[in-house]
Structure formats: C-alpha cells, structure tokens
Motif scaffolding. Sequence first.
Motif, mmCIF file in Angstrom:
data_model
loop_
_atom_site.group_PDB
_atom_site.id
_atom_site.type_symbol
_atom_site.label_atom_id
_atom_site.label_comp_id
_atom_site.label_asym_id
_atom_site.label_seq_id
_atom_site.Cartn_x
_atom_site.Cartn_y
_atom_site.Cartn_z
ATOM 1 N N ALA A 96 -4.771 9.279 82.782
ATOM 2 C CA ALA A 96 -5.524 9.719 83.948
ATOM 3 C C ALA A 96 -6.426 10.897 83.602
ATOM 4 O O ALA A 96 -7.603 10.905 83.923
ATOM 5 C CB ALA A 96 -4.560 10.124 85.055
ATOM 6 N N LEU A 97 -5.858 11.899 82.942
ATOM 7 C CA LEU A 97 -6.638 13.084 82.646
ATOM 8 C C LEU A 97 -7.653 12.843 81.531
ATOM 9 O O LEU A 97 -8.641 13.548 81.419
ATOM 10 C CB LEU A 97 -5.703 14.238 82.267
ATOM 11 C CG LEU A 97 -4.807 14.718 83.420
ATOM 12 C CD1 LEU A 97 -3.874 15.805 82.941
ATOM 13 C CD2 LEU A 97 -5.648 15.222 84.573
ATOM 14 N N LEU A 98 -7.397 11.838 80.717
ATOM 15 C CA LEU A 98 -8.373 11.493 79.695
ATOM 16 C C LEU A 98 -9.477 10.621 80.278
ATOM 17 O O LEU A 98 -10.521 10.443 79.668
ATOM 18 C CB LEU A 98 -7.691 10.733 78.543
ATOM 19 C CG LEU A 98 -6.608 11.497 77.794
ATOM 20 C CD1 LEU A 98 -6.076 10.648 76.663
ATOM 21 C CD2 LEU A 98 -7.130 12.807 77.263
ATOM 22 N N ALA A 133 -15.664 10.513 81.583
ATOM 23 C CA ALA A 133 -16.677 10.604 80.536
ATOM 24 C C ALA A 133 -17.163 12.028 80.331
ATOM 25 O O ALA A 133 -17.750 12.351 79.302
ATOM 26 C CB ALA A 133 -17.857 9.701 80.895
ATOM 27 N N ALA A 134 -16.907 12.903 81.296
ATOM 28 C CA ALA A 134 -17.419 14.271 81.207
ATOM 29 C C ALA A 134 -16.582 15.157 80.304
ATOM 30 O O ALA A 134 -16.982 16.267 79.989
ATOM 31 C CB ALA A 134 -17.459 14.896 82.610
ATOM 32 N N MET A 135 -15.427 14.710 79.863
ATOM 33 C CA MET A 135 -14.535 15.544 79.086
ATOM 34 C C MET A 135 -14.919 15.581 77.613
ATOM 35 O O MET A 135 -15.325 14.588 77.048
ATOM 36 C CB MET A 135 -13.095 15.048 79.213
ATOM 37 C CG MET A 135 -12.510 15.220 80.595
ATOM 38 S SD MET A 135 -10.930 14.401 80.726
ATOM 39 C CE MET A 135 -10.029 15.204 79.410
ATOM 40 N N SER A 136 -14.762 16.760 77.021
ATOM 41 C CA SER A 136 -15.031 16.904 75.594
ATOM 42 C C SER A 136 -13.827 16.446 74.799
ATOM 43 O O SER A 136 -12.721 16.336 75.318
ATOM 44 C CB SER A 136 -15.327 18.374 75.271
ATOM 45 O OG SER A 136 -14.161 19.156 75.474
ATOM 46 N N ASP A 137 -14.036 16.193 73.501
ATOM 47 C CA ASP A 137 -12.918 15.792 72.639
ATOM 48 C C ASP A 137 -11.867 16.891 72.565
ATOM 49 O O ASP A 137 -10.674 16.619 72.495
ATOM 50 C CB ASP A 137 -13.427 15.467 71.231
ATOM 51 C CG ASP A 137 -14.244 14.182 71.221
ATOM 52 O OD1 ASP A 137 -14.071 13.369 72.152
ATOM 53 O OD2 ASP A 137 -15.059 13.994 70.297
ATOM 54 N N GLY A 138 -12.317 18.174 72.573
ATOM 55 C CA GLY A 138 -11.372 19.275 72.510
ATOM 56 C C GLY A 138 -10.450 19.313 73.701
ATOM 57 O O GLY A 138 -9.250 19.519 73.582
ATOM 58 N N LEU A 139 -11.010 19.091 74.891
ATOM 59 C CA LEU A 139 -10.205 19.086 76.100
ATOM 60 C C LEU A 139 -9.252 17.904 76.109
ATOM 61 O O LEU A 139 -8.104 18.009 76.520
ATOM 62 C CB LEU A 139 -11.107 19.047 77.335
ATOM 63 C CG LEU A 139 -10.388 19.055 78.691
ATOM 64 C CD1 LEU A 139 -9.488 20.268 78.813
ATOM 65 C CD2 LEU A 139 -11.400 19.026 79.826
ATOM 66 N N GLU A 145 -12.907 28.229 94.181
ATOM 67 C CA GLU A 145 -11.999 29.349 94.400
ATOM 68 C C GLU A 145 -10.566 28.941 94.071
ATOM 69 O O GLU A 145 -9.789 29.722 93.507
ATOM 70 C CB GLU A 145 -12.093 29.823 95.849
ATOM 71 C CG GLU A 145 -11.108 30.924 96.222
ATOM 72 C CD GLU A 145 -11.282 32.192 95.399
ATOM 73 O OE1 GLU A 145 -10.295 32.955 95.292
ATOM 74 O OE2 GLU A 145 -12.375 32.418 94.842
ATOM 75 N N MET A 146 -10.197 27.711 94.420
ATOM 76 C CA MET A 146 -8.861 27.209 94.103
ATOM 77 C C MET A 146 -8.650 27.154 92.596
ATOM 78 O O MET A 146 -7.586 27.515 92.086
ATOM 79 C CB MET A 146 -8.668 25.820 94.714
ATOM 80 C CG MET A 146 -7.302 25.224 94.476
ATOM 81 S SD MET A 146 -7.120 23.577 95.221
ATOM 82 C CE MET A 146 -7.162 24.009 96.961
ATOM 83 N N ILE A 147 -9.660 26.710 91.877
ATOM 84 C CA ILE A 147 -9.584 26.644 90.421
ATOM 85 C C ILE A 147 -9.418 28.041 89.830
ATOM 86 O O ILE A 147 -8.591 28.265 88.935
ATOM 87 C CB ILE A 147 -10.840 25.963 89.851
ATOM 88 C CG1 ILE A 147 -10.863 24.482 90.263
ATOM 89 C CG2 ILE A 147 -10.883 26.093 88.327
ATOM 90 C CD1 ILE A 147 -12.168 23.790 89.944
ATOM 91 N N LEU A 152 -10.417 20.538 83.522
ATOM 92 C CA LEU A 152 -10.847 19.189 83.878
ATOM 93 C C LEU A 152 -11.698 19.206 85.136
ATOM 94 O O LEU A 152 -12.739 18.550 85.210
ATOM 95 C CB LEU A 152 -9.630 18.293 84.072
ATOM 96 C CG LEU A 152 -9.908 16.852 84.521
ATOM 97 C CD1 LEU A 152 -10.708 16.111 83.466
ATOM 98 C CD2 LEU A 152 -8.608 16.127 84.817
ATOM 99 N N MET A 153 -11.282 19.965 86.139
ATOM 100 C CA MET A 153 -12.036 20.030 87.389
ATOM 101 C C MET A 153 -13.416 20.647 87.180
ATOM 102 O O MET A 153 -14.400 20.219 87.780
ATOM 103 C CB MET A 153 -11.257 20.845 88.424
ATOM 104 C CG MET A 153 -9.989 20.172 88.937
ATOM 105 S SD MET A 153 -10.296 18.554 89.695
ATOM 106 C CE MET A 153 -9.825 17.454 88.327
ATOM 107 N N GLU A 154 -13.495 21.629 86.321
ATOM 108 C CA GLU A 154 -14.788 22.275 86.059
ATOM 109 C C GLU A 154 -15.746 21.332 85.343
ATOM 110 O O GLU A 154 -16.964 21.437 85.498
ATOM 111 C CB GLU A 154 -14.577 23.544 85.239
ATOM 112 C CG GLU A 154 -13.933 24.665 86.032
ATOM 113 C CD GLU A 154 -13.668 25.898 85.197
ATOM 114 O OE1 GLU A 154 -13.562 26.978 85.784
ATOM 115 O OE2 GLU A 154 -13.560 25.777 83.954
#
Length: 269
Positions: free
Chosen positions: A27-29, A32-38, A180-182, A215-217
């Motif tokens: 799910a968290l992977l 498409a916006a996620m970097s390989d590091g994340l 703000e929650m983040i 992830l949210m950012e």
Amino acid sequence: MGIILQRRKRRQIRLIRRRLAIAMIIALLGTAAMSDGLRGKLLNAMEKSTRAAQVFAGRGSAQKELTLPERKVYALQLGVFDSGERAAVEAKRLEQSGVRCMIWQREQMRIISSVALHRDALDLGSARGHEAYVISDTLGEVSVRITGEADTLDEVCTLMTLPDNLLTSLLESGEEPLPEMIRRTRELAQAAQNAHPENTLYTELAQSLINWCALMEQSKGDNSQTYAQLTLYALCYELRAAIDRQASAESTASAQRTPSTAADVMPPA
C-alpha cells in the motif's frame, strides 16, 4: 527506561496470515510520486514491525490500561485476489491510470481506494471511473496494559493511540488541515523515535508514522485527504495485528516456561 506491553483481553479477529504486513508494505509503496529512498525506508520499517514480538521489558512498576477501540468503516473495493503478486500487478496498473489505492490483506487481497464511516461518505471519485464495490471492514478492539516508569506512561499512550486519533480526526471532523496534522504527527513521532530504543514495537511505530508523514507530503493532489484516510486506517490495522502477534508470542513463551502437569493427570503407559 523501558515499558512492558501485555494484552489484557481481546476479541477474536479474522485470520492473520504469516505475511500480514504485505498489505501495508504494498500500500505504502503504491504511489508513483514516491522516491526510491522513501520506498526503502517504508519497506524496512514495516518489515521490522512484523518481527516486533519481543516483550516490552522495563524496571518500572506503574501501570496504565490502554484500549484501541473497535472501528467499523465502509470501503471502496476495486478488486479481490488470492495472489499477492496478481494484486500488486493490478494495483500498479490502477496507479498508472491515476487511482491512488492500496492492498488490504484479509481473507483475500483486496484493492481499496477509499474508506469512510458511512456509505454515502465514500469518495467515489477515487476510483477514477473504474468498476468498484462497497464493502465493510472492522478493526477488532485490543486492550493492553502498559507498565513502566510513571513519568513515561502518558507519552507511551500518546504514541500508541496516535494513529487512531488521527484517523478519527480525518474521518469524523476533518477540521484540522492535513499539512498541520502532518507537522504535528512528525514532531510527536520524532520525539518518540529514540525514547525507548530497546522496545521494537514502540520505536517502529514512531518510524512508521514518520514515514507516513513523508508519504503524505509526496502524495499531494485533489484526493490527498482520501489517501490519508486510507493509509491511516491500514496503519491502525497493522498496529492491532502487531499487538496481537506480540501477545500471542508472550502467551506461547509463558506456556513453554510452565512445567507440564500431564504426569499428574495421566496414568503411566
């Protein structure tokens, strides 16, 4: 400084397979916006969380009971699979078409794009025109007893209940802006990350919350609120599963340490 986390009671929950945490990892992977590091950080954190069977050991004698309540939601389902590999392929295809989704592992692998407290509150637009069905899902109640030094109990409870509290805020009120929650979540999780390094579950929960913030950012968009609800619900599920696994491991270890009384009740052969 340590803490002891023990289950006091629990309701029977659905079958938990050995690789339950695959659902949260995929799910968290699944964006498409996620970097390989994340991707790597998320994978490592969730894999470690599935191995968090160690007892929370500490020298303190103060105790506090904590209950993660039962949570019932409706979800928008885009597919059901018996194979994790097939589910991952379909989730990737949906992501490429603009659908932010994740895989839940229950009795089967289910691809989900939205959760809500009421059917009419589901984000139908999250399916992007793909065929979808409404299902219901329930998180079982888990009650635990936390033991440790008195001055640590409140901070421990704050972190352990943080995913549920964030989910409540997102699903029920929606008044606190997501940025703000983040920010607030990251501050709390970073402060907790190194507070009790000897306690794997506590430390990895803090890391998972930090990763959720990242992830949210990186997942900003017109349905970022929907995606935040979806991923937080999965995190609440995985936390309960980790507590349940730890409690089962402690129960097994306790039984192994108890001498058998079979000879007292069975006649010799």
